[in-house]
Write a protein that holds these residues in place. Sequence first.
Motif, PDB file in Angstrom:
ATOM      1  N   TYR A  79      47.424  15.606  39.494  1.00 41.66           N
ATOM      2  CA  TYR A  79      47.345  14.411  39.555  1.00 41.66           C
ATOM      3  C   TYR A  79      46.904  13.533  38.131  1.00 41.66           C
ATOM      4  O   TYR A  79      47.123  12.297  38.021  1.00 41.66           O
ATOM      5  CB  TYR A  79      46.210  13.698  40.512  1.00 41.66           C
ATOM      6  CG  TYR A  79      44.882  14.404  40.435  1.00 41.66           C
ATOM      7  CD1 TYR A  79      43.884  13.764  39.397  1.00 41.66           C
ATOM      8  CD2 TYR A  79      44.440  15.449  41.165  1.00 41.66           C
ATOM      9  CE1 TYR A  79      42.846  14.195  39.310  1.00 41.66           C
ATOM     10  CE2 TYR A  79      43.268  15.933  40.772  1.00 41.66           C
ATOM     11  CZ  TYR A  79      42.273  15.360  40.024  1.00 41.66           C
ATOM     12  OH  TYR A  79      41.051  15.928  39.876  1.00 41.66           O
ATOM     13  N   ASN A  84      55.947  14.432  38.345  1.00 40.19           N
ATOM     14  CA  ASN A  84      56.163  14.162  39.960  1.00 40.19           C
ATOM     15  C   ASN A  84      57.111  15.321  40.272  1.00 40.19           C
ATOM     16  O   ASN A  84      57.863  15.757  39.513  1.00 40.19           O
ATOM     17  CB  ASN A  84      56.622  12.769  40.228  1.00 40.19           C
ATOM     18  CG  ASN A  84      56.101  12.486  41.678  1.00 40.19           C
ATOM     19  OD1 ASN A  84      55.702  13.463  42.520  1.00 40.19           O
ATOM     20  ND2 ASN A  84      56.061  11.329  41.971  1.00 40.19           N
ATOM     21  N   LEU A 106      53.103   4.877  45.834  1.00 43.30           N
ATOM     22  CA  LEU A 106      52.582   3.954  44.864  1.00 43.30           C
ATOM     23  C   LEU A 106      51.107   3.446  45.454  1.00 43.30           C
ATOM     24  O   LEU A 106      50.639   2.257  44.559  1.00 43.30           O
ATOM     25  CB  LEU A 106      53.692   2.673  44.892  1.00 43.30           C
ATOM     26  CG  LEU A 106      55.050   2.805  44.150  1.00 43.30           C
ATOM     27  CD1 LEU A 106      55.860   1.809  44.247  1.00 43.30           C
ATOM     28  CD2 LEU A 106      54.722   3.347  42.744  1.00 43.30           C
ATOM     29  N   LYS A 107      50.733   3.725  46.467  1.00 43.96           N
ATOM     30  CA  LYS A 107      49.642   3.152  47.115  1.00 43.96           C
ATOM     31  C   LYS A 107      48.432   3.296  46.140  1.00 43.96           C
ATOM     32  O   LYS A 107      47.165   2.676  46.532  1.00 43.96           O
ATOM     33  CB  LYS A 107      49.452   3.588  48.558  1.00 43.96           C
ATOM     34  CG  LYS A 107      48.968   5.242  48.648  1.00 43.96           C
ATOM     35  CD  LYS A 107      48.865   5.378  50.154  1.00 43.96           C
ATOM     36  CE  LYS A 107      47.920   6.880  50.259  1.00 43.96           C
ATOM     37  NZ  LYS A 107      47.865   6.883  51.802  1.00 43.96           N
ATOM     38  N   HIS A 108      48.414   4.280  45.584  1.00 41.90           N
ATOM     39  CA  HIS A 108      47.369   4.468  44.555  1.00 41.90           C
ATOM     40  C   HIS A 108      47.534   4.103  42.865  1.00 41.90           C
ATOM     41  O   HIS A 108      46.575   4.100  42.137  1.00 41.90           O
ATOM     42  CB  HIS A 108      46.774   5.864  44.564  1.00 41.90           C
ATOM     43  CG  HIS A 108      46.442   6.505  45.729  1.00 41.90           C
ATOM     44  ND1 HIS A 108      45.333   5.950  46.509  1.00 41.90           N
ATOM     45  CD2 HIS A 108      46.745   7.638  46.407  1.00 41.90           C
ATOM     46  CE1 HIS A 108      45.094   6.534  47.845  1.00 41.90           C
ATOM     47  NE2 HIS A 108      46.055   7.439  47.919  1.00 41.90           N
ATOM     48  N   GLU A 109      48.565   3.322  42.843  1.00 39.59           N
ATOM     49  CA  GLU A 109      48.869   2.746  41.265  1.00 39.59           C
ATOM     50  C   GLU A 109      48.277   1.360  41.265  1.00 39.59           C
ATOM     51  O   GLU A 109      48.189   0.689  42.520  1.00 39.59           O
ATOM     52  CB  GLU A 109      50.249   2.737  41.385  1.00 39.59           C
ATOM     53  CG  GLU A 109      50.989   4.142  41.390  1.00 39.59           C
ATOM     54  CD  GLU A 109      50.687   4.755  40.287  1.00 39.59           C
ATOM     55  OE1 GLU A 109      50.741   4.391  38.917  1.00 39.59           O
ATOM     56  OE2 GLU A 109      50.278   6.075  40.319  1.00 39.59           O
ATOM     57  N   PRO A 110      47.884   0.969  40.040  1.00 43.14           N
ATOM     58  CA  PRO A 110      47.168  -0.273  39.953  1.00 43.14           C
ATOM     59  C   PRO A 110      48.179  -1.342  39.914  1.00 43.14           C
ATOM     60  O   PRO A 110      48.532  -1.949  39.054  1.00 43.14           O
ATOM     61  CB  PRO A 110      46.603  -0.089  38.668  1.00 43.14           C
ATOM     62  CG  PRO A 110      47.337   0.842  37.851  1.00 43.14           C
ATOM     63  CD  PRO A 110      47.852   2.118  39.023  1.00 43.14           C
ATOM     64  N   LEU A 111      48.921  -1.662  41.082  1.00 38.00           N
ATOM     65  CA  LEU A 111      49.927  -2.679  41.303  1.00 38.00           C
ATOM     66  C   LEU A 111      49.431  -3.641  42.286  1.00 38.00           C
ATOM     67  O   LEU A 111      48.900  -3.262  43.274  1.00 38.00           O
ATOM     68  CB  LEU A 111      51.081  -1.907  41.667  1.00 38.00           C
ATOM     69  CG  LEU A 111      51.738  -1.015  40.750  1.00 38.00           C
ATOM     70  CD1 LEU A 111      52.906  -0.445  41.225  1.00 38.00           C
ATOM     71  CD2 LEU A 111      52.258  -1.639  39.271  1.00 38.00           C
ATOM     72  N   ARG A 116      54.533  -3.854  43.734  1.00 35.58           N
ATOM     73  CA  ARG A 116      54.618  -2.724  44.567  1.00 35.58           C
ATOM     74  C   ARG A 116      55.891  -3.027  45.137  1.00 35.58           C
ATOM     75  O   ARG A 116      56.943  -2.175  45.225  1.00 35.58           O
ATOM     76  CB  ARG A 116      53.693  -2.294  45.514  1.00 35.58           C
ATOM     77  CG  ARG A 116      53.639  -0.989  46.199  1.00 35.58           C
ATOM     78  CD  ARG A 116      52.466  -0.662  47.188  1.00 35.58           C
ATOM     79  NE  ARG A 116      51.280  -0.578  46.274  1.00 35.58           N
ATOM     80  CZ  ARG A 116      50.286  -1.171  46.144  1.00 35.58           C
ATOM     81  NH1 ARG A 116      50.282  -2.242  46.968  1.00 35.58           N
ATOM     82  NH2 ARG A 116      49.356  -0.969  45.341  1.00 35.58           N
ATOM     83  N   ARG A 119      58.823  -2.896  42.885  1.00 40.06           N
ATOM     84  CA  ARG A 119      59.249  -1.465  42.393  1.00 40.06           C
ATOM     85  C   ARG A 119      59.910  -0.685  43.418  1.00 40.06           C
ATOM     86  O   ARG A 119      61.019   0.022  43.120  1.00 40.06           O
ATOM     87  CB  ARG A 119      57.705  -0.738  42.152  1.00 40.06           C
ATOM     88  CG  ARG A 119      58.067   0.696  41.596  1.00 40.06           C
ATOM     89  CD  ARG A 119      58.760   0.502  40.083  1.00 40.06           C
ATOM     90  NE  ARG A 119      58.594   1.801  39.554  1.00 40.06           N
ATOM     91  CZ  ARG A 119      59.699   2.451  38.477  1.00 40.06           C
ATOM     92  NH1 ARG A 119      60.311   1.400  38.118  1.00 40.06           N
ATOM     93  NH2 ARG A 119      59.404   3.702  38.162  1.00 40.06           N
ATOM     94  N   ARG A 156      56.624   6.325  40.752  1.00 43.26           N
ATOM     95  CA  ARG A 156      55.757   6.093  40.047  1.00 43.26           C
ATOM     96  C   ARG A 156      56.080   6.216  38.397  1.00 43.26           C
ATOM     97  O   ARG A 156      54.829   6.460  37.554  1.00 43.26           O
ATOM     98  CB  ARG A 156      54.726   7.411  40.437  1.00 43.26           C
ATOM     99  CG  ARG A 156      54.009   7.141  41.736  1.00 43.26           C
ATOM    100  CD  ARG A 156      53.353   8.211  42.359  1.00 43.26           C
ATOM    101  NE  ARG A 156      52.378   8.506  41.164  1.00 43.26           N
ATOM    102  CZ  ARG A 156      51.528   9.723  41.127  1.00 43.26           C
ATOM    103  NH1 ARG A 156      51.781  10.561  41.903  1.00 43.26           N
ATOM    104  NH2 ARG A 156      50.494   9.610  40.487  1.00 43.26           N
TER     105      ARG A 156
END
Length: 367
Positions: A79, A84, A106-111, A116, A119, A156
């Motif tokens: 991680y 990926n 993408l759920k853990h990305e700072p967006l 989101r 993207r 990602r």
Amino acid sequence: MAEATGAPFVAVKGVTKKFGTFLAVDDVSFDIERGEIFSLLGGSGCGKTTLLRMLAGFEEPTKGRIFIDGKDVTDEPPYERPVNMMFQSYALFPHMSVEKNVAYGLKHEPLSKGERADRVTEMLELVQLQDFRGRKPHQISGGQRQRVALARALARAPKLLLLDEPLAALDKKLREHTQFELMSIQEQTGVTFIVVTHDQEEAMTLSSRMAVMDKGRIRQIGTATDVYEYPKNRFVADFIGSINLFEGRVLSVTGETARVEAEDLGEVTVATERDIAAGDAVTLAIRPEKIALARQAPEGGNQIAGTVASLAYFGKDSLYRVRLASGRVVSANALNARRGGEGQWVADWEDEVFLSFDPSAAIILTD
């Protein structure tokens, strides 16, 4: 195709992996440039998937170091790597829509929610699935599921994408079509791809370069032309495509031409750039498509008589298996240049024929 720009984007240095006493990867080193599609090609158990898993961080090398974009990532968990991975099974969530599958990574990305959504839309447009966003995986084709998995892997924005047998589940025609789609998507995104495959045609079509692996070691790295036309050893020559191999001994060398006494062929003249001398044991490798088939003996050159033992028609070409006087069977390909063979001589079963090849068609191997 990517061009060398100094420091390699991926550098694998002396990597070895043991599982107990089993040596899966044996002192492997290679560099990959940014923006390449690089394939790891080999049969089952050659170490290619283990090597891919070490690049991803799922396995730790027993020895050696791995660098990505100038950073030593050998001891970093998956991680924390700019990587990926797209798995052979695609690993899509059956209860989620295409859109939600792509969004999952993408759920853990700072967006923000809007970023989101933008993207996800961008990725669906990239793989041309924007009209299928509401469907579940079982409601789309195998090729479309493959593209969903690719979109999710790219969402990602990894610097490096690892693909493990990405087209293995597709039928031949769809696989050929998807190869070009993958190349187009890679060119648009600029992401470096490393592809693991056992399929020679797939590696040759997709790759800017490939590494041919055997028993945990890399036997040759090069372009498709390099490994097909200029194999460095018998293993690569025999593994890539079809080939006829003849044991022989060098009789004389004059400049870049050698005279060789070859098993089943007799004395032949071949071109060579290798450092060989009279008396050396060598292997002659000749691709079937480099061998010409004729009813009458051609003038001069390397030639030998035989009888057509069997043949197969493939549409664009035909494969002839010709039995020589020694009993050895040699394969030769003939292009079917005219529809139905109109005006073109076509050999038949049990026909007596002559095989011939140019000196430059034979590859001299010493390893």
